[in-house]
Motif scaffolding. Structure first.
Motif, PDB file in Angstrom:
ATOM      1  N   PHE A  54       0.827  -1.209   0.000  1.00 27.85           N
ATOM      2  CA  PHE A  54       0.000   0.000   0.000  1.00 27.85           C
ATOM      3  C   PHE A  54       0.862   1.261   0.000  1.00 27.85           C
ATOM      4  O   PHE A  54       0.452   2.296  -0.539  1.00 27.85           O
TER       5      PHE A  54
ATOM      6  N   ALA B  16       0.413   8.974   0.845  1.00 33.45           N
ATOM      7  CA  ALA B  16      -0.341   8.690  -0.370  1.00 33.45           C
ATOM      8  C   ALA B  16      -0.842   9.977  -1.024  1.00 33.45           C
ATOM      9  O   ALA B  16      -0.786  10.116  -2.259  1.00 33.45           O
TER      10      ALA B  16
ATOM     11  N   TYR C 183      -3.744  -8.088  -3.804  1.00 33.54           N
ATOM     12  CA  TYR C 183      -4.230  -7.334  -2.647  1.00 33.54           C
ATOM     13  C   TYR C 183      -4.907  -8.210  -1.592  1.00 33.54           C
ATOM     14  O   TYR C 183      -4.744  -7.971  -0.392  1.00 33.54           O
TER      15      TYR C 183
ATOM     16  N   ASN D 256     -11.311  -3.064  -8.940  1.00 28.36           N
ATOM     17  CA  ASN D 256     -11.032  -2.299  -7.723  1.00 28.36           C
ATOM     18  C   ASN D 256     -11.625  -2.968  -6.490  1.00 28.36           C
ATOM     19  O   ASN D 256     -11.042  -2.910  -5.402  1.00 28.36           O
TER      20      ASN D 256
ATOM     21  N   ILE E  97      -7.346   6.178  -1.664  1.00 28.38           N
ATOM     22  CA  ILE E  97      -6.857   6.018  -0.291  1.00 28.38           C
ATOM     23  C   ILE E  97      -7.941   5.417   0.593  1.00 28.38           C
ATOM     24  O   ILE E  97      -7.662   4.546   1.438  1.00 28.38           O
TER      25      ILE E  97
ATOM     26  N   ALA F 285      -9.750  -1.996   2.842  1.00 29.51           N
ATOM     27  CA  ALA F 285      -9.137  -3.322   2.840  1.00 29.51           C
ATOM     28  C   ALA F 285      -8.891  -3.829   4.256  1.00 29.51           C
ATOM     29  O   ALA F 285      -8.835  -5.037   4.499  1.00 29.51           O
TER      30      ALA F 285
ATOM     31  N   SER G  88      -8.057   1.771   0.113  1.00 23.72           N
ATOM     32  CA  SER G  88      -6.996   1.081   0.854  1.00 23.72           C
ATOM     33  C   SER G  88      -7.391   0.878   2.311  1.00 23.72           C
ATOM     34  O   SER G  88      -7.109  -0.176   2.901  1.00 23.72           O
ATOM     35  N   CYS G  89      -8.044   1.878   2.912  1.00 24.40           N
ATOM     36  CA  CYS G  89      -8.507   1.734   4.301  1.00 24.40           C
ATOM     37  C   CYS G  89      -9.609   0.687   4.410  1.00 24.40           C
ATOM     38  O   CYS G  89      -9.697  -0.039   5.406  1.00 24.40           O
TER      39      CYS G  89
ATOM     40  N   LYS H  73      -9.538  -5.382  -4.418  1.00 25.34           N
ATOM     41  CA  LYS H  73      -8.578  -4.883  -3.436  1.00 25.34           C
ATOM     42  C   LYS H  73      -9.096  -5.019  -2.004  1.00 25.34           C
ATOM     43  O   LYS H  73      -8.308  -5.125  -1.069  1.00 25.34           O
TER      44      LYS H  73
END
Length: 674
Positions: free
Chosen positions: A54, A157, A88, A321, A195, A201, A198-199, A324
């Motif tokens: 990440f 990021a 991911y 997406n 971003i 995930a 990513s959180c 991920k």
């Protein structure tokens, strides 16, 4: 002399068998320890590499590696979506696979070390507090490291993506200053979305109640929930910026209406994104402390909108997406399906007591192979009160109190607990006047759990200080009983000095302490174990005139329809949990079905086999049923005899009226440092 020489020569030969056994035990212990640390090291390597991914992706170097990975792996049957899914979500699933043998090896190693003395507790990042007063509450060293890493990731990021956006800006040709600003606004909105993804995930990982991921680090579900809260606030903040920036962009361009209703079939469906955010916003608003504390049911039911949130999120961002965040959501769904299966089963209530303070003690049936410890808790539902409400309660019994049952104390505080208290009081009062046999199914209970710490860490310390107020004494009753039983049975038990400080409002609450019979066996171990109990009655200046009656409780057996607590989740069978996770995942990969279908088909198949195995195990235990009943009857007789002892409770333990605990006087060394 010759005989003596012969005996001396043969003596070593007679002891070789013992040395061989010791050598084999030592060899086995070394092998288990080595296997444990290899698995643990591998899991940490995979996890660190996953987190590093990440941090790397926003950079040019990370983007290049990502493109190379996709080009190499996208030629498979799964295509680009499969490549992203493996990159991911693969690491977290691999860790889940490795946790299964790790837990089995750890269990074997613990069994080998049961006869050895416990080593003194060592420094642990997960339990060492570094922040006490602050917006996050008590924060340990490991939690602070995690907070810092997430803050660094978000800032890094934003910086990295912004630099990349400025670098690609000239490639769009000659743009006016206004067009450049709008372009950067659009790319900033997209950046916040990436971003937030990513959180997401990580968002679902802490709330997997029976998570096998948290067991190696011994983080119970109730502690991990705070990580979900922190991540949820951060994620919704980023999603708000994501949506706000796009709204501003569309408003400037005058296309806000057409963009909101746009729906692309290949991902990027704006309308789905708006609907997803609305559901997320409703969840977020109801989590605010003023709303959650005053309207908990609103908070709870609104949280069930997460299903629609995830569905419209997938429609908004597309398959690639969504891959991920697949790993965390998939493990959450596996756990949710297990909890659903466990919660459908009815649990026998072996007995119940109504205490004078309005508290109810329920003794629940469980199979002998379901393990828990004194730090565990369960979620309880009573259908006669509500089909939807589940309430958590700490266990008030030790695993050594009985193999086939556990108990909880439920204090009448809110609507649900008050209704349960009245219902139990009516049943127990009726049983005291010798009404006909109780109707089966008067109380239908369902249980989720038990959950809690994987290891009983209260047994690691020589000195324990337990501070409780009111019904908060429940887990400390379990701890005290556990220590007393271990001392009595001469099992490994480090604690030698225990101080229990308990404050209550009224003297009738003192019956909570006597409900488990802990006080009746404390005096028998004064030479091996020192237990000091200090009780404080804060709202009474002197003992009640009815002091002799406050400890009387009514009790009754219950003839309910059901079985024992299922071992599907919580601290259940690790082998079956591992098979469930592994087979469900493999089934999803092989069949190319959606994760919901794979959970229901392949996971349901394992759950069915698990249930059959559990029924067979319970059938084998039926031969011991008479012993269980005898055990319960003996405990009831002991309880009757204890009533005489309870009348001298005030003289046996320090009960102080009209005051609160003086912690400055008890622990001057801590207060002297301030």
């Amino acid at each position: 002399m010759a005989v003596g020489e012969l005996y001396s020569d043969q003596q070593p030969l007679l002891s070789n068998g013992g040395h061989d056994n010791e050598y084999k035990i030592k060899e086995t212990r070394i092998f288990l320890s080595l296997a444990k640390w290899v698995l643990k090291f591998t899991m940490w390597v995979v996890f660190v590499a996953w987190v590093a991914l990440f941090f790397l992706v926003p950079t040019d170097f990370g983007t290049g590696l990502y493109d190379v990975w996709v080009s190499v792996t996208s030629g498979t049957l799964f295509g680009e979506t499969g490549s992203v899914l493996l990159l991911y979500s693969g690491p977290i699933v691999i860790i889940a696979f490795l946790v299964v043998p790790y837990l089995l090896v750890s269990r074997e190693e613990q069994q080998k070390e049961q006869l050895q003395e416990k080593r003194p507790p060592r420094f642990r990042l997960w339990t060492f507090p570094v922040l006490v007063d602050g917006p996050f509450g008590v924060v340990s060293a490991a939690e602070l490291i995690g907070i810092v890493l997430f803050v660094m990731f978000v800032l890094w990021a934003v910086y990295a993506y912004t630099v990349v956006n400025f670098e690609i800006l000239p490639s769009y040709g000659d743009l006016t200053l206004q067009e450049k600003r709008l372009f950067m606004l659009q790319m900033s909105a997209y950046t916040f979305g990436l971003i937030a993804l990513s959180c997401l995930a990580f968002l679902f990982l802490p709330i997997v109640r029976g998570s096998i991921l948290l067991r190696p680090v011994d983080i119970p579900f109730e502690h991990a929930t705070r990580y979900h809260v922190w991540l949820g606030n951060l994620t919704m903040f980023l999603l708000t910026l994501h949506g706000l920036f796009y709204m501003i962009l569309w408003a400037i361009r005058g296309i806000i209406r057409s963009e909101i209703i746009e729906w692309k079939s290949d991902g990027g469906a704006n309308l789905a994104g708006v609907i997803c955010y609305v559901f997320g916003l409703l969840i977020w608003v109801t989590t605010l402390p003023p709303v959650r504390k005053r309207y908990f049911e609103l908070f709870f039911y609104t949280h069930q909108l997460y299903v629609l949130f995830v569905i419209f999120l997938a429609l908004h961002i597309g398959d690639t997406n969504f891959s991920k965040v697949f790993g965390g959501i998939f493990l959450f769904m596996l756990d949710r399906f297990l909890r659903f299966c466990q919660s459908r089963m009815t649990v026998n209530i072996v007995s119940m007591k109504s205490l004078p303070c309005g508290t109810v003690k329920l003794v629940l049936s469980k199979p002998g192979n379901l393990g828990y410890n004194a730090l565990s808790f369960i979620f309880l539902r009573v259908r006669e009160i509500s089909w939807l409400q589940w309430h958590p309660f700490s266990v008030s019994s030790s695993p050594l109190d009985g193999k086939y049952h556990l108990s909880v104390l439920v204090k009448a505080f809110g609507d649900w607990t008050s209704m349960l208290s009245r219902k139990v009081s009516n049943i127990t009062e009726d049983s005291q006047i010798e009404l006909p046999l109780l109707t089966p199914g008067q109380i239908m209970a369902s249980v989720e759990g038990p959950y809690g710490h994987e290891s009983p860490y209260h047994l690691m310390y020589e000195k324990l200080v337990l501070v409780a107020g009111g019904s908060g004494i429940s887990p400390f009753l379990a701890i005290s009983s556990d220590i007393l039983h271990r001392t009595k049975d001469k099992k490994t038990c480090v604690p030698r000095n225990v101080l229990l400080v308990w404050a209550v409002k009224r003297s009738n609450e003192l019956s909570l302490f006597s409900s488990t019979g802990v006080e009746s066996i404390c005096s028998f171990f004064s030479d091996k174990l020192n237990i000091e109990v200090q009780m404080y009655v804060t709202r009474e200046s002197e003992p009640s005139l009815e002091e002799g009656n406050i400890h009387k409780a009514t009790s009754s057996p219950v003839f309910s329809i059901g079985g024992g607590i299922s071992a599907l989740v919580g601290t259940g069978n690790k082998i079956w949990v591992g098979c469930y996770v592994i087979i469900s995942t493999i089934g999803f990969v092989i069949s190319l079905t959606c994760m919901v279908v794979s959970v229901f088909i392949y996971g349901g198949f394992v759950v069915g086999l698990w249930h059959l195995w559990e029924k067979r195990t319970l059938a084998m235990e039926e031969s011991q049923e008479d012993g269980v009943k005898t055990d319960m009857m003996q405990r009831n007789e002991v309880f009757t005899e204890k009533n005489l002892y309870q009348e001298t409770l005030a003289s046996s333990y320090a009960v102080r009226y009209g005051c609160r605990p003086d912690f400055k006087g008890m622990f001057p060394i801590f207060y002297g440092r301030r």
